[in-house]
Structure formats: C-alpha cells, structure tokens
Design a protein around this motif. Structure first.
Motif, mmCIF file in Angstrom:
data_model
loop_
_atom_site.group_PDB
_atom_site.id
_atom_site.type_symbol
_atom_site.label_atom_id
_atom_site.label_comp_id
_atom_site.label_asym_id
_atom_site.label_seq_id
_atom_site.Cartn_x
_atom_site.Cartn_y
_atom_site.Cartn_z
ATOM 1 N N UNK A 49 -57.909 63.406 -84.403
ATOM 2 C CA UNK A 49 -57.806 62.449 -83.498
ATOM 3 C C UNK A 49 -56.257 62.215 -83.663
ATOM 4 N N UNK A 50 -55.534 62.226 -84.605
ATOM 5 C CA UNK A 50 -53.987 62.020 -84.661
ATOM 6 C C UNK A 50 -53.155 62.987 -84.004
ATOM 7 N N UNK A 51 -53.708 64.421 -83.963
ATOM 8 C CA UNK A 51 -53.216 65.585 -83.164
ATOM 9 C C UNK A 51 -53.263 65.019 -81.602
ATOM 10 N N UNK A 52 -54.621 64.625 -81.202
ATOM 11 C CA UNK A 52 -55.026 64.610 -79.833
ATOM 12 C C UNK A 52 -54.013 63.398 -79.375
ATOM 13 N N UNK A 53 -53.691 62.285 -80.151
ATOM 14 C CA UNK A 53 -53.242 61.121 -79.715
ATOM 15 C C UNK A 53 -51.674 61.551 -79.449
ATOM 16 N N UNK A 54 -51.202 62.295 -80.653
ATOM 17 C CA UNK A 54 -49.727 62.912 -80.388
ATOM 18 C C UNK A 54 -49.544 63.580 -79.268
ATOM 19 N N UNK A 55 -50.497 64.313 -78.770
ATOM 20 C CA UNK A 55 -50.383 65.264 -77.718
ATOM 21 C C UNK A 55 -50.376 64.479 -76.413
ATOM 22 N N UNK A 56 -51.332 63.502 -76.429
ATOM 23 C CA UNK A 56 -51.431 62.574 -75.173
ATOM 24 C C UNK A 56 -49.996 61.722 -75.047
ATOM 25 N N UNK A 57 -49.530 61.362 -76.154
ATOM 26 C CA UNK A 57 -48.229 60.611 -75.944
ATOM 27 C C UNK A 57 -47.237 61.338 -75.554
ATOM 28 N N UNK A 58 -47.164 62.588 -76.120
ATOM 29 C CA UNK A 58 -46.085 63.498 -75.626
ATOM 30 C C UNK A 58 -46.298 63.807 -74.137
ATOM 31 N N UNK A 59 -47.478 64.256 -73.795
ATOM 32 C CA UNK A 59 -47.670 64.531 -72.358
ATOM 33 C C UNK A 59 -47.300 63.390 -71.424
ATOM 34 N N UNK A 60 -47.870 62.171 -71.843
ATOM 35 C CA UNK A 60 -47.462 60.931 -71.033
ATOM 36 C C UNK A 60 -45.991 60.818 -70.894
ATOM 37 N N UNK A 61 -45.298 60.849 -71.989
ATOM 38 C CA UNK A 61 -43.817 60.791 -72.103
ATOM 39 C C UNK A 61 -43.112 61.866 -71.121
ATOM 40 N N UNK A 63 -44.707 63.293 -68.387
ATOM 41 C CA UNK A 63 -44.804 63.087 -67.129
ATOM 42 C C UNK A 63 -43.984 61.941 -66.637
ATOM 43 N N UNK A 64 -43.741 60.929 -67.421
ATOM 44 C CA UNK A 64 -42.978 59.669 -67.146
ATOM 45 C C UNK A 64 -41.454 60.266 -66.808
ATOM 46 N N UNK A 65 -41.036 60.834 -67.771
ATOM 47 C CA UNK A 65 -39.618 61.382 -67.605
ATOM 48 C C UNK A 65 -39.500 62.310 -66.199
ATOM 49 N N UNK A 66 -40.656 63.120 -66.156
ATOM 50 C CA UNK A 66 -40.482 63.977 -64.874
ATOM 51 C C UNK A 66 -40.556 63.018 -63.533
ATOM 52 N N UNK A 67 -41.763 61.962 -63.589
ATOM 53 C CA UNK A 67 -41.517 60.999 -62.478
ATOM 54 C C UNK A 67 -40.249 60.382 -62.243
ATOM 55 N N UNK A 68 -39.666 60.143 -63.352
ATOM 56 C CA UNK A 68 -38.274 59.438 -63.135
ATOM 57 C C UNK A 68 -37.304 60.240 -62.652
ATOM 58 N N UNK A 69 -37.405 61.519 -62.940
ATOM 59 C CA UNK A 69 -36.465 62.600 -62.568
ATOM 60 C C UNK A 69 -36.461 62.770 -60.917
ATOM 61 N N UNK A 70 -37.962 62.701 -60.709
ATOM 62 C CA UNK A 70 -38.093 62.927 -59.146
ATOM 63 C C UNK A 70 -37.900 61.859 -58.443
ATOM 64 N N UNK A 71 -38.024 60.649 -58.773
ATOM 65 C CA UNK A 71 -37.748 59.279 -58.222
ATOM 66 C C UNK A 71 -36.083 59.221 -58.085
ATOM 67 N N UNK A 72 -35.395 59.714 -59.002
ATOM 68 C CA UNK A 72 -33.926 59.735 -58.919
ATOM 69 C C UNK A 72 -33.441 60.643 -57.787
ATOM 70 N N UNK A 73 -33.865 61.824 -57.996
ATOM 71 C CA UNK A 73 -33.761 63.047 -56.975
ATOM 72 C C UNK A 73 -34.123 62.430 -55.568
ATOM 73 N N UNK A 74 -35.129 61.882 -55.455
ATOM 74 C CA UNK A 74 -35.537 61.555 -53.954
ATOM 75 C C UNK A 74 -34.468 60.339 -53.612
ATOM 76 N N UNK A 75 -34.167 59.383 -54.407
ATOM 77 C CA UNK A 75 -33.268 58.376 -54.045
ATOM 78 C C UNK A 75 -31.807 58.759 -53.840
#
Length: 146
Positions: A49-61, A63-75
């Motif tokens: 469960x700890x490994x799955x949670x860590x993996x989900x946190x890293x994946x979410x992080x 994705x958030x950074x990727x979305x932020x980068x795409x938003x900045x690029x589009x802007x």
C-alpha cells in the motif's frame, strides 16, 4: 468453537479452569505463530500500500508539473501571437511611415483591444501624413502659379 476443535478446545478450557500453564504452552505457541503470520501478511500489505501510494503521489506530481508546463507554454505562445506579433508589425509600419512610405497597410484597426487602439492611432498618423503631403504639394503649385 467446540465443533471445530473439540479435543483442543476441551484441553484449553480445562487448562484455563485449573490455572495450569504447562498445558497451555502449545496453544500459546500456536496463537503466537498465527499472530506472526497475520502480522507478516499485514506488513506485506502495508508495504504494498505504501508503494502504491508513493507511486500515485509521484504520478500526480508529474502530471501536475506537466500540466503547468503546458499551461505556461500555451500562455507564452498565446501572448506572442496575440500581443507581440501585432506590436512588432505596428513598429514596422510606423518605421515605414516615418521613412515617407504612405502606401503601407495598417492591420488591426478593427480589433477592440489596445492593439486596435494603437492601429487606429497609426492610421490617423498615416492619413495626416498623406494630407500634409497633399497640402504641401498644393501650396507649392500655388507658389508656382503666383
């Protein structure tokens, strides 16, 4: 319980009633083994469960950074297309107007933003320059006639 473990259950009850701990040692050892088995299974599940949670946190992080980068690029691209490019074109037109070219086309006069305001002001400068030349030519023609 008695139906499942009749002999063992009877021994356990008898040992509890008589206070004889010697007879309970097989039950204690068995219960400790069961407890260790349950604990080991729970530990393995907790680690998974700890490994799955860590993996989900890293994946979410990520994705958030990727979305932020795409938003900045589009802007950045949007700002460049809708603001910088028209202003640079306006600078080019104004430079050509100051050089005496009056046949330039001023783009953006129909826009309803600040760029449109600038384009309309440059159009006024162009029209004023054309009118000034026309008046100078007419005045020179008048002087020649006089």
């Amino acid at each position: 319980m008695r139906a499942i473990y009749p002999a063992g259950f009877d021994k356990y009850i008898a040992a509890v009633n008589t206070g004889s701990t010697g007879q309970l040692s097989p039950f204690i050892l068995a219960s400790e083994a069961v407890a260790r088995s349950i604990s080991a299974g729970a530990d393995a599940k907790a680690v998974a469960l700890a490994r799955a949670t860590h993996k989900m946190i890293v994946t979410t992080f990520i994705l958030i950074l990727g979305g932020l980068a795409l938003t900045l690029l589009a802007g950045f691209l949007g700002f460049r297309i809708w603001v910088v490019t028209p202003i640079r074109a306006m600078i080019d037109v104004m430079s050509r107007l100051t050089g005496g070219e009056t046949d330039v086309v001023i783009a953006g006069t129909l826009r309803r933003d600040e760029i449109g305001d600038i384009a309309r002001a440059v159009q006024i400068f162009k029209d004023t320059g054309i009118e000034k030349r026309r008046l100078e030519t007419a005045a020179e023609d008048q002087r020649k006639v006089a």
